[in-house]
Design a protein around this motif. Structure first.
Motif, short mmCIF file in Angstrom:
data_model
loop_
_atom_site.label_atom_id
_atom_site.label_comp_id
_atom_site.label_asym_id
_atom_site.label_seq_id
_atom_site.Cartn_x
_atom_site.Cartn_y
_atom_site.Cartn_z
N PRO A 12 14.81 61.22 9.94
CA PRO A 12 13.35 61.08 9.95
C PRO A 12 12.93 59.71 10.49
O PRO A 12 13.55 58.69 10.21
CB PRO A 12 12.97 61.21 8.46
CG PRO A 12 14.15 61.87 7.82
CD PRO A 12 15.34 61.39 8.58
N SER A 13 11.87 59.69 11.29
CA SER A 13 11.28 58.43 11.73
C SER A 13 10.62 57.74 10.54
O SER A 13 10.37 58.37 9.50
CB SER A 13 10.25 58.67 12.83
OG SER A 13 10.85 59.28 13.96
N LEU A 18 9.19 65.06 6.26
CA LEU A 18 9.44 66.48 6.55
C LEU A 18 9.78 66.60 8.03
O LEU A 18 8.98 66.24 8.89
CB LEU A 18 8.21 67.31 6.22
CG LEU A 18 8.29 68.81 6.59
CD1 LEU A 18 9.42 69.50 5.84
CD2 LEU A 18 6.96 69.50 6.30
N VAL A 19 10.97 67.11 8.29
CA VAL A 19 11.43 67.26 9.67
C VAL A 19 12.00 68.66 9.84
O VAL A 19 12.27 69.38 8.87
CB VAL A 19 12.50 66.21 10.03
CG1 VAL A 19 11.96 64.81 9.89
CG2 VAL A 19 13.75 66.39 9.15
N GLY A 20 12.19 69.04 11.08
CA GLY A 20 12.80 70.33 11.35
C GLY A 20 12.97 70.55 12.83
O GLY A 20 12.47 69.79 13.67
N ARG A 21 13.67 71.61 13.17
CA ARG A 21 13.89 71.97 14.57
C ARG A 21 13.49 73.43 14.78
O ARG A 21 13.83 74.29 13.97
CB ARG A 21 15.35 71.75 14.97
CG ARG A 21 15.66 72.14 16.42
CD ARG A 21 17.08 71.81 16.83
NE ARG A 21 17.25 70.39 17.14
CZ ARG A 21 17.85 69.50 16.37
NH1 ARG A 21 18.37 69.89 15.20
NH2 ARG A 21 17.94 68.23 16.72
N VAL A 22 12.79 73.68 15.85
CA VAL A 22 12.40 75.04 16.21
C VAL A 22 13.23 75.47 17.42
O VAL A 22 13.22 74.79 18.46
CB VAL A 22 10.90 75.14 16.53
CG1 VAL A 22 10.55 76.58 16.94
CG2 VAL A 22 10.07 74.72 15.33
N GLY A 47 13.06 70.21 20.40
CA GLY A 47 12.60 71.20 19.43
C GLY A 47 12.32 70.62 18.06
O GLY A 47 12.14 71.36 17.10
N VAL A 48 12.24 69.29 17.97
CA VAL A 48 12.10 68.62 16.68
C VAL A 48 10.64 68.31 16.37
O VAL A 48 9.89 67.88 17.24
CB VAL A 48 12.93 67.31 16.65
CG1 VAL A 48 12.64 66.50 15.38
CG2 VAL A 48 14.41 67.64 16.74
N TYR A 49 10.25 68.55 15.12
CA TYR A 49 8.94 68.11 14.63
C TYR A 49 9.16 67.18 13.44
O TYR A 49 10.18 67.26 12.74
CB TYR A 49 8.07 69.30 14.21
CG TYR A 49 8.53 69.99 12.94
CD1 TYR A 49 8.10 69.57 11.68
CD2 TYR A 49 9.42 71.07 12.99
CE1 TYR A 49 8.53 70.20 10.53
CE2 TYR A 49 9.85 71.70 11.84
CZ TYR A 49 9.40 71.26 10.60
OH TYR A 49 9.84 71.87 9.45
N GLN A 50 8.22 66.29 13.23
CA GLN A 50 8.27 65.38 12.09
C GLN A 50 6.85 65.16 11.58
O GLN A 50 5.90 65.12 12.37
CB GLN A 50 8.88 64.03 12.48
CG GLN A 50 10.30 64.12 13.03
CD GLN A 50 11.06 62.81 12.89
OE1 GLN A 50 10.81 62.01 12.00
NE2 GLN A 50 12.03 62.60 13.78
N MET A 51 6.72 65.03 10.28
CA MET A 51 5.41 64.73 9.70
C MET A 51 5.60 64.11 8.32
O MET A 51 6.67 64.20 7.71
CB MET A 51 4.53 65.98 9.62
CG MET A 51 5.02 67.04 8.65
SD MET A 51 3.91 68.49 8.60
CE MET A 51 4.27 69.27 10.18
N ASN A 52 4.54 63.48 7.86
CA ASN A 52 4.50 63.00 6.48
C ASN A 52 3.65 63.97 5.69
O ASN A 52 2.49 64.21 6.03
CB ASN A 52 3.91 61.59 6.42
CG ASN A 52 3.88 61.05 4.99
OD1 ASN A 52 3.00 61.40 4.21
ND2 ASN A 52 4.85 60.21 4.66
N THR A 53 4.24 64.55 4.68
CA THR A 53 3.52 65.56 3.91
C THR A 53 3.45 65.16 2.45
O THR A 53 4.34 64.50 1.93
CB THR A 53 4.22 66.94 4.04
OG1 THR A 53 3.41 67.94 3.39
CG2 THR A 53 5.60 66.93 3.42
N ALA A 54 2.37 65.56 1.81
CA ALA A 54 2.18 65.30 0.39
C ALA A 54 1.37 66.44 -0.21
O ALA A 54 0.34 66.85 0.34
CB ALA A 54 1.47 63.97 0.16
N LYS A 55 1.85 67.00 -1.29
CA LYS A 55 1.16 68.05 -2.03
C LYS A 55 0.97 69.32 -1.20
O LYS A 55 0.06 70.12 -1.48
CB LYS A 55 -0.18 67.55 -2.55
CG LYS A 55 -0.08 66.39 -3.52
CD LYS A 55 -1.44 65.95 -4.03
CE LYS A 55 -1.32 64.79 -5.01
NZ LYS A 55 -2.63 64.34 -5.51
N ALA A 56 1.79 69.52 -0.19
CA ALA A 56 1.75 70.77 0.57
C ALA A 56 2.87 71.67 0.09
O ALA A 56 3.96 71.20 -0.25
CB ALA A 56 1.89 70.50 2.06
#
Length: 275
Positions: A12-13, A18-22, A47-56
């Protein structure tokens, strides 16, 4: 430990949890839209996505038009559960399968099944069989959508509902209705919809089908303080901001199909969206 057994293979950056590959047919896909209901992002060249998630609770893809919608008990598998446990970051991958882009498709609409008892399930069973027999005569891609009130204020029926609707043998997108909330939960819309989300997934999301962009929205703001019919027809600011982000990734040549439970406007009735 990762609850679903998926190991963290993407670093993760900074600030991302939250990271993943599609992938599509095993190959990384760039430009796929991914969201947790708050942030909307796209995958990079790997194919990689990254985000900061909270309460999702869920992360979901806006299914590309050249990918097939897989289903489990009729529920489209476009989302993954977010559970951190003791981990500071988690990974949720999406392995998609390609298909040709549909020039046209058929959408089978269900609405207000309002299943609340064993007798309701019994009545629905032959109806699903008849609908399934009819859809077998339709050429091309056939998808379903259930436009709210899957249940009649009885969250315990969702598993049986899915068994019945799975007889349609197609992915069935779902919209939350006022009767899909737990009437015993007062003054908390999100908590009242918890059982629905546990069974059916997120209450708002999108997908691309052929030349159309499907948007499913939750326009029921449930209170329940004065009984099961105490709710307001409203799309929350959180959803509208998500929708703004989602549509920013939709090409101008696509048509938009919006699915919600409470009509935006009705003849001879005051029940409509307040915003």
């Amino acid at each position: 430990n990762i609850p679903d057994g998926q190991k963290l293979t993407i670093t993760p950056s900074k600030g991302m949890n939250l990271v993943g590959r599609v992938t599509v047919d095993g190959n990384p896909r760039q430009g796929v839209v991914v969201s947790d209901g708050n942030t909307v992002t796209t995958t990079d060249k790997d194919g990689v996505y990254q985000m900061n998630t909270a309460k999702a609770e869920y992360v979901f893809v806006s299914m590309p038009e050249d990918c097939q919608v897989d289903q489990t008990k009729s529920v489209p598998q476009v989302f993954k559960k977010i559970v951190f446990g003791t981990d500071k970051a988690i990974q949720r991958d999406f392995d998609l399968k390609s298909k040709s882009v549909d020039d046209s498709f058929s959408l089978v609409a269900l609405a207000d099944l309002q299943v609340g008892t064993a007798n309701d399930l019994t009545l629905c069973d032959p109806l699903m069989t008849k609908i399934a027999d009819y859809t077998k005569t339709i050429k091309g891609t056939v998808l379903g959508i259930s436009l709210g009130d899957l249940s009649w204020n009885n969250p315990s029926v969702y598993d049986d509902y899915k068994k019945i609707v799975s007889k349609l043998n197609m992915p069935v997108f779902s919209v939350i209705g006022n009767h899909d909330h737990n009437e015993k939960t007062i003054g908390n819309d999100s908590l009242a919809a918890q059982e629905y989300r546990d069974a059916m997934g997120p209450t708002y999301y999108s997908a691309n089908i052929g030349k159309w962009h499907l948007v499913v929205l939750d326009d029921v703001l449930y209170s329940g303080a004065n009984g099961r019919n105490d709710y307001t027809g409203k799309i929350t600011d959180r959803q509208l901001e998500w929708l703004r982000q989602d549509l920013s990734h939709v090409s101008k040549d696509k048509s938009i199909l919006v699915a919600l439970h409470i009509p935006t406007l009705r003849r001879n009735s005051g029940t409509k969206l307040s915003n």
